[in-house]
Design a protein around this motif. Structure first.
Motif, short mmCIF file in Angstrom:
data_model
loop_
_atom_site.label_atom_id
_atom_site.label_comp_id
_atom_site.label_asym_id
_atom_site.label_seq_id
_atom_site.Cartn_x
_atom_site.Cartn_y
_atom_site.Cartn_z
N GLU A 138 -11.61 31.82 -53.55
CA GLU A 138 -13.08 32.01 -53.21
C GLU A 138 -13.80 33.55 -52.87
O GLU A 138 -14.36 34.35 -52.69
CB GLU A 138 -13.21 30.86 -52.28
N GLU A 139 -12.61 33.59 -52.10
CA GLU A 139 -13.07 35.38 -51.53
C GLU A 139 -12.16 36.64 -52.54
O GLU A 139 -13.01 37.37 -52.81
CB GLU A 139 -11.86 35.71 -50.33
N SER A 140 -11.64 36.10 -53.26
CA SER A 140 -11.75 36.91 -54.34
C SER A 140 -12.33 36.97 -55.37
O SER A 140 -12.95 38.16 -55.81
CB SER A 140 -10.12 36.72 -55.78
N LEU A 142 -15.48 36.60 -54.36
CA LEU A 142 -16.26 37.36 -53.55
C LEU A 142 -16.77 38.70 -53.81
O LEU A 142 -17.65 39.24 -53.96
CB LEU A 142 -16.45 37.05 -52.22
N ARG A 143 -15.33 39.46 -53.80
CA ARG A 143 -15.20 40.45 -53.92
C ARG A 143 -15.15 41.34 -55.52
O ARG A 143 -15.76 42.15 -55.97
CB ARG A 143 -13.04 40.83 -53.94
N GLU A 144 -14.75 40.42 -56.37
CA GLU A 144 -15.54 40.46 -57.89
C GLU A 144 -17.12 40.74 -57.85
O GLU A 144 -17.35 41.20 -58.89
CB GLU A 144 -14.98 39.74 -58.90
N GLN A 145 -17.50 39.85 -57.43
CA GLN A 145 -19.44 39.94 -57.37
C GLN A 145 -19.76 41.03 -57.09
O GLN A 145 -20.60 41.45 -57.85
CB GLN A 145 -19.54 38.81 -56.44
N ILE A 146 -19.01 41.92 -55.98
CA ILE A 146 -19.58 42.35 -55.53
C ILE A 146 -19.49 43.80 -56.16
O ILE A 146 -20.46 44.62 -56.36
CB ILE A 146 -18.87 43.08 -54.00
N VAL A 147 -18.09 44.23 -57.16
CA VAL A 147 -18.23 44.76 -57.87
C VAL A 147 -19.13 44.68 -59.20
O VAL A 147 -19.49 45.83 -59.62
CB VAL A 147 -16.36 45.06 -58.55
N ILE A 149 -21.88 43.85 -59.31
CA ILE A 149 -22.82 43.89 -58.47
C ILE A 149 -23.39 45.28 -58.03
O ILE A 149 -24.72 46.08 -58.51
CB ILE A 149 -23.88 43.00 -56.94
N GLY A 150 -22.63 45.89 -57.98
CA GLY A 150 -22.23 47.52 -57.26
C GLY A 150 -22.57 48.31 -58.30
O GLY A 150 -22.96 49.37 -58.45
N TYR A 238 -8.81 38.03 -61.41
CA TYR A 238 -9.67 38.27 -59.86
C TYR A 238 -9.33 36.35 -59.51
O TYR A 238 -9.06 36.23 -58.52
CB TYR A 238 -10.21 38.73 -59.48
N GLN B 76 -15.26 51.04 -56.61
CA GLN B 76 -15.76 50.25 -56.82
C GLN B 76 -15.65 49.96 -54.76
O GLN B 76 -14.55 49.00 -55.38
CB GLN B 76 -16.94 48.66 -57.18
N VAL B 78 -15.17 47.98 -52.22
CA VAL B 78 -15.22 46.37 -51.57
C VAL B 78 -15.72 46.19 -50.31
O VAL B 78 -16.66 45.56 -49.78
CB VAL B 78 -14.33 45.96 -51.59
N ASP B 98 -5.26 42.06 -55.85
CA ASP B 98 -6.64 42.82 -57.07
C ASP B 98 -7.39 43.69 -56.47
O ASP B 98 -8.44 43.80 -57.27
CB ASP B 98 -7.04 40.88 -57.35
N HIS B 99 -6.78 43.84 -55.24
CA HIS B 99 -7.97 45.31 -55.00
C HIS B 99 -6.53 46.33 -54.62
O HIS B 99 -6.01 46.08 -53.98
CB HIS B 99 -8.85 45.26 -54.47
N GLU B 139 -14.75 37.58 -44.36
CA GLU B 139 -15.46 36.80 -45.42
C GLU B 139 -17.06 37.18 -44.88
O GLU B 139 -17.36 36.80 -46.76
CB GLU B 139 -14.58 35.28 -45.81
N ILE B 146 -22.40 41.68 -50.70
CA ILE B 146 -23.20 41.78 -51.91
C ILE B 146 -24.75 41.01 -51.59
O ILE B 146 -25.77 41.67 -52.13
CB ILE B 146 -22.75 39.71 -52.11
N ILE B 149 -26.04 45.08 -51.34
CA ILE B 149 -25.81 45.95 -53.12
C ILE B 149 -27.40 45.05 -53.54
O ILE B 149 -27.91 46.03 -54.08
CB ILE B 149 -24.66 45.90 -53.30
N GLY B 194 -23.16 50.96 -53.98
CA GLY B 194 -23.95 50.96 -55.70
C GLY B 194 -25.06 51.65 -55.83
O GLY B 194 -26.07 52.02 -56.40
#
Lengths: 264, 264
Positions: A138-140, A142-147, A149-150, A238, B76, B78, B98-99, B139, B146, B149, B194
């Motif tokens: 789930e946290e991962s 979230l991080r991908e959601q940041i990438v 959108i950003g 991810y 990006q 995070v 993953d990052h 988290e 999120i 951004i 972003g």
DNA sequence: CGCCCCGTTGAGGAGAGTCAATGGCTGTGG
DNA sequence: CCACAGCCATTGACTCTCCTCAACGGGGCG
């Protein structure tokens, strides 16, 4: 949806079983958990921001969103919850929810009080691992959601989100097809991706025209998944979909009842 | 920075002590942890994406970033890591990072192998709680990133980020002033929010002109924090800065060595 | 039938991006 | 000790993606 619900916890088990190897005695512990099966109608709140829930939720069927509202009405959807998702493990730290969770479609939710849940984790290091994996995933996301959108354009965002939902949908249902249920409105997609409904509509129309997706009432087909993945820079890593090595199994013997956070 | 480092784990302890009540015997367990103190120069990677680290990291001094690169070079950021932050608890699930995590300034980092770390958590439910709180806070910061951004204007994003960094900086240093070290370049801020460096520069110039902030070499002063908070819709709740109720303390007696994930 | 929600499309506008030039600061090496 | 390279912040001019406002049409539902 009713069918999914009747099989009880099986959605969650199916999702987990793909990544974590669990014996039947672990599942027994899980199945014996005290729990309550609740139904939420579309639009109803499952958790409200500011509320202190002492429960863990497992979504059995339906879609839900976690979102936050700004004072002037802007809404940001933080993530989507699909069948099999567990949420608010943070309730175990006795913290207030800082975001609301709302049902988007009718949702069947298993609600498990914290204490028996904790006891279950203590009873099986492997179950604890499984839930920890779920939290890490789930946290991962979230991080991908940041990438997303950003640093992505509107088309990339939409394509990337669709691919993620598709993978997660497959994980929940087990059907390996390029079609998935799509209960989200343009406004939902917009509020998840930091766009406006109008622009989402325009962009998805263009994607339809170029043969990337096809929409029918309530569902969407990824017509050219490879091209979609390429042009959205989608990389599944991810989602952590590989089989887990259960640390606990190496670190401590199965019959030891300690070592919960360890694996987790 | 050197001074901070010499006092050992104290930055982390100071941060935690504000939210979690811990007795000295818990700290003893923590202090006795096997660990390695590493120094990373500015720009050096602490963790590389794809790498499987079987360690937990505690940042003692300096700033670090977690970021992801797209294939075409877009970056990006995070989130930011400040002194006292713990990272990659997910390594406990034996997953690949993953990052990447990179030092922005010179960083002193305590590296703790997973197994002794796990043993420590097993030894103290309260320590486990403390680390779980830390994971929950992280988290929550991701979720707020999120929202930042996705639904905020450039000025709101910058104001909001500065306020967050300010609060976290205070948590790490203990100085209750409106000034904080600012090692971030315009490009860093842009990649976190972003935006482009050019636009960040323009927006921050405007904020300077309107008396919101003041910049000196390497530091920034929040000249009118209240106004900044209002116009960025900043609400500290998501940082979970209140004292925790330690569930463990109620659920199980102190002398029980089980119950780790429980509190956590 | 009529209301409301949703998706779509058009026209015009604005916020943020792109490209490019300038100047300051720092570190380095001749 | 000075010259030069490299990085960073800033500013200007122009562009473009995405937003805003608005109108219209279709479908579900009371």
């Amino acid at each position: 949806m009713d069918a999914e619900f009747r099989v009880g916890m099986s959605v969650f088990k199916r999702r987990l079983a793909q990544y974590v190897q669990l014996e039947s005695d672990a599942w027994t512990l899980f199945d014996e958990l005290e729990r309550q099966d609740n139904v939420f109608r579309a639009g109803e709140d499952i958790i409200q921001a500011g509320e202190k829930a002492n429960e863990v939720f497992i979504l059995q069927s339906g879609w839900a969103i976690r979102y936050r509202l700004l004072e002037d009405g802007r809404r940001q959807i933080v993530n989507f919850m699909l069948p099999g998702d567990v949420f608010d493990l943070q309730a175990l730290a006795d913290l207030q929810a800082d975001h609301s969770v709302t049902a988007i479609t009718e949702c069947h939710v298993a609600i498990i009080p914290s204490n028996p849940f904790i006891a279950m984790l203590q009873g099986s290091g492997r179950l604890a691992s499984a839930f920890w994996w779920s939290a890490v995933q789930e946290e991962s996301i979230l991080r991908e959601q940041i990438v997303r959108i950003g640093r992505r354009s509107a088309r990339e965002r939409i394509g990337h989100l669709l691919l993620e939902l598709h993978r997660r949908y497959i994980g929940a249902t087990g059907d390996e097809v390029d079609r998935l249920n799509m209960p989200l409105t343009r406004a939902d997609i917009a509020d998840a991706l930091g766009l406006t409904p109008v622009h989402v509509s325009r962009t998805m129309s263009a994607m339809r025209r170029s043969g990337l997706i096809k929409e029918e009432k309530g569902s969407i087909t990824l017509e050219d998944r490879d091209r979609l993945a390429r042009l959205s820079y989608f990389d599944v890593d991810y989602l952590h979909l590989r089989k887990l090595n259960l640390l606990s199994a190496e670190v401590m013997p199965e019959d030891s009842a300690t070592g919960e956070l360890g694996d987790s």
